[in-house]
Design an enzyme around this catalytic site. Structure first.
Site, PDB file in Angstrom:
ATOM      1  N   LEU A 134       0.921  -1.254   0.013  1.00  0.00           N
ATOM      2  CA  LEU A 134       0.091  -0.091   0.014  1.00  0.00           C
ATOM      3  C   LEU A 134       1.128   1.137  -0.092  1.00  0.00           C
ATOM      4  O   LEU A 134       1.889   1.307   0.740  1.00  0.00           O
ATOM      5  CB  LEU A 134      -0.581   0.009   1.243  1.00  0.00           C
TER       6      LEU A 134
ATOM      7  N   LEU B  82       1.114   4.293   1.366  1.00  0.00           N
ATOM      8  CA  LEU B  82       0.534   5.169   2.511  1.00  0.00           C
ATOM      9  C   LEU B  82       0.023   6.469   2.480  1.00  0.00           C
ATOM     10  O   LEU B  82      -0.415   7.163   3.242  1.00  0.00           O
ATOM     11  CB  LEU B  82       1.096   4.701   3.750  1.00  0.00           C
ATOM     12  N   LYS B  83       0.908   7.223   1.380  1.00  0.00           N
ATOM     13  CA  LYS B  83       0.808   8.514   1.263  1.00  0.00           C
ATOM     14  C   LYS B  83      -0.460   9.041   0.235  1.00  0.00           C
ATOM     15  O   LYS B  83      -0.852  10.059   0.267  1.00  0.00           O
ATOM     16  CB  LYS B  83       1.908   9.113   0.263  1.00  0.00           C
TER      17      LYS B  83
ATOM     18  N   HIS C 174      21.102   3.085  15.063  1.00  0.00           N
ATOM     19  CA  HIS C 174      21.250   1.877  14.950  1.00  0.00           C
ATOM     20  C   HIS C 174      21.702   1.000  16.099  1.00  0.00           C
ATOM     21  O   HIS C 174      21.912   1.625  17.110  1.00  0.00           O
ATOM     22  CB  HIS C 174      22.132   1.679  13.855  1.00  0.00           C
ATOM     23  N   ASP C 175      21.582  -0.152  16.279  1.00  0.00           N
ATOM     24  CA  ASP C 175      21.803  -0.922  17.357  1.00  0.00           C
ATOM     25  C   ASP C 175      23.061  -0.511  18.072  1.00  0.00           C
ATOM     26  O   ASP C 175      23.153  -0.553  19.169  1.00  0.00           O
ATOM     27  CB  ASP C 175      21.828  -2.585  16.599  1.00  0.00           C
ATOM     28  N   ILE C 176      24.065  -0.259  17.216  1.00  0.00           N
ATOM     29  CA  ILE C 176      25.505   0.068  17.994  1.00  0.00           C
ATOM     30  C   ILE C 176      25.391   1.487  18.611  1.00  0.00           C
ATOM     31  O   ILE C 176      26.169   1.622  19.739  1.00  0.00           O
ATOM     32  CB  ILE C 176      26.738  -0.080  16.906  1.00  0.00           C
TER      33      ILE C 176
ATOM     34  N   ASP D 262      18.543  -4.142  19.254  1.00  0.00           N
ATOM     35  CA  ASP D 262      17.297  -4.538  18.381  1.00  0.00           C
ATOM     36  C   ASP D 262      16.637  -5.593  18.780  1.00  0.00           C
ATOM     37  O   ASP D 262      15.315  -5.317  18.986  1.00  0.00           O
ATOM     38  CB  ASP D 262      17.910  -4.755  17.056  1.00  0.00           C
TER      39      ASP D 262
END
Length: 393
Positions: free
Chosen positions: A71, A73-74, A138-140, A168
């Protein structure tokens, strides 16, 4: 067999790892998960190597047992479709930065107006509030800011980039599932839905189970290799003569004594409980010397029948074939459309009533779009018009 979560219907707007890993666990336990994906902005995990049969193995695993609808979504027509879906799919999982879903007309308040019982799980890097709410990460980065990286590594080489995405998965995914299921129980008792705000940094910070308690309660700052469990004691990895490794976790006397006897150094057992840093360094060096005298296979044979909290460090290729992993059924064959089944990691949670077998691996973008639209009652002319206008893919 439907699984313990077969009554849950979840719209999953997430991408990459934290949200998809959370919804994988839910889908494996029987929940009906429908991924809502952009037809123009692909989830980058779909491109992540390695590939098997032209498809990313990571994507095939993370999106097992889920359906996908594409989809845009905009477009207001797509937002209207989501509104219709929310009447049935009364749990939403999203992973955008704060405010994105609101700008699309799909924020918690907007969807709650359609379905007051809605549970709306938002997984973000820094949460819905605070000065970092709009910041990328991010995770780091989450592990760095939360303090975990400050005492995870070696003094001479610094913090370690972990092979597993701890913030994460342990942060976003697992805490997200816990929060969602707690909200489900609350709704069952009260009839009320709610938004669940999960920050990966918050949850990483909460993982300071012992070191955090030590600092906040007694002012002891953790550092690399200054804690009993982070390399500051003999609890560590040791290299064998042929360059492989063993883990030694023989903390208690009942494990330390047989371990020291096995390496022919029974006199070392008394030093195991010493809090003195110099004693621990000397003990580690003595153990290192002993491990360097034999090859991996010799140590493996020696410790195979010894209950001393000593285990070989295995590469993944050996771990998947280990008798314990095999006995627990942690590798399974997952069907794929038009291709041979693919081996994947199985759901690690065991139920006495069992779980349903895996239905299918993650499929193509929007592979269930037409199916879902028909379930909503749209006729072929309406579906054709949506496709022509590129509202759906």
């Amino acid at each position: 067999m439907k699984g313990p979560l077969s009554s849950l219907k979840i719209l999953d707007f997430s991408t990459l790892l934290p949200g998809p890993f959370a919804s994988l666990l839910l889908a494996d336990m029987g929940a009906e998960v429908l991924r809502v994906e952009s037809p123009t902005r692909m989830d980058l995990v779909r491109l992540l190597p390695p590939h098997d049969g032209g498809q990313s193995t990571s994507h095939a695993y993370l999106n097992r047992n889920k359906r996908s609808i594409a989809l845009d979504l905009k477009r207001p027509e797509a937002v209207e479709i989501v509104g219709r879906l929310v009447k049935e799919y009364d749990i939403v999982l999203e992973q955008f930065r704060p405010g994105v879903m609101e700008r699309l007309g799909l924020g918690y308040e907007a969807l709650k107006a359609i379905n007051p019982r809605l549970i709306y799980l938002s997984i973000t890097g820094y949460g819905q509030t605070g000065p970092y709410r709009d910041r990328a990460g991010h995770d780091i980065n989450y592990l760095a800011l939360s303090g975990i990286a400050s005492y995870t590594g070696r003094r001479d080489s610094g913090p370690l980039p972990l092979g597993v995405q701890l913030a994460d998965i342990a942060g976003g995914s697992l805490h997200g599932v816990m929060g969602l299921l707690a909200a489900v129980i609350h709704r069952q008792a009260t009839g009320e839905g709610q938004q669940v705000d999960v920050s990966m940094t918050d949850c990483a910070f909460a993982l300071h189970g012992m070191a955090g308690a030590g600092y906040l309660g007694a002012g002891v700052e953790p550092d690399m290799e200054n804690q009993a469990l982070n390399g500051g004691s003999f609890y560590d990895y040791y290299r064998t003569r042929d360059g492989r490794w063993f883990s030694v976790g023989s903390l208690e006397p009942q494990f330390m004594e047989p371990f020291c006897a096995a390496i022919c150094r029974p006199e070392l057992a008394a030093k195991g409980l010493s809090p003195n840093a110099e004693d621990q360094r000397a003990l580690k060096r003595a153990i290192e010397i002993e491990f360097e005298k034999r090859d991996f296979a010799e140590w493996q044979a020696l410790f195979a029948g010894l209950d001393a909290c000593v285990e070989p460090m295995l590469p993944l290729s050996e771990a998947v074939e280990h008798p314990q992993i095999r006995a627990r059924g942690l590798v399974q064959e997952v069907p794929r459309e038009g291709q041979a089944p693919q081996r994947q990691i199985a759901c690690p949670i065991k139920f006495s009533a069992g779980l349903p077998p895996p239905r299918h691996a993650g499929g193509a973008l929007g592979s269930h779009t037409m199916e879902v639209l028909r379930e909503l009652g749209l006729d072929e002319a309406a579906i054709a018009a949506l496709k022509s206008a590129r509202v759906v893919g």
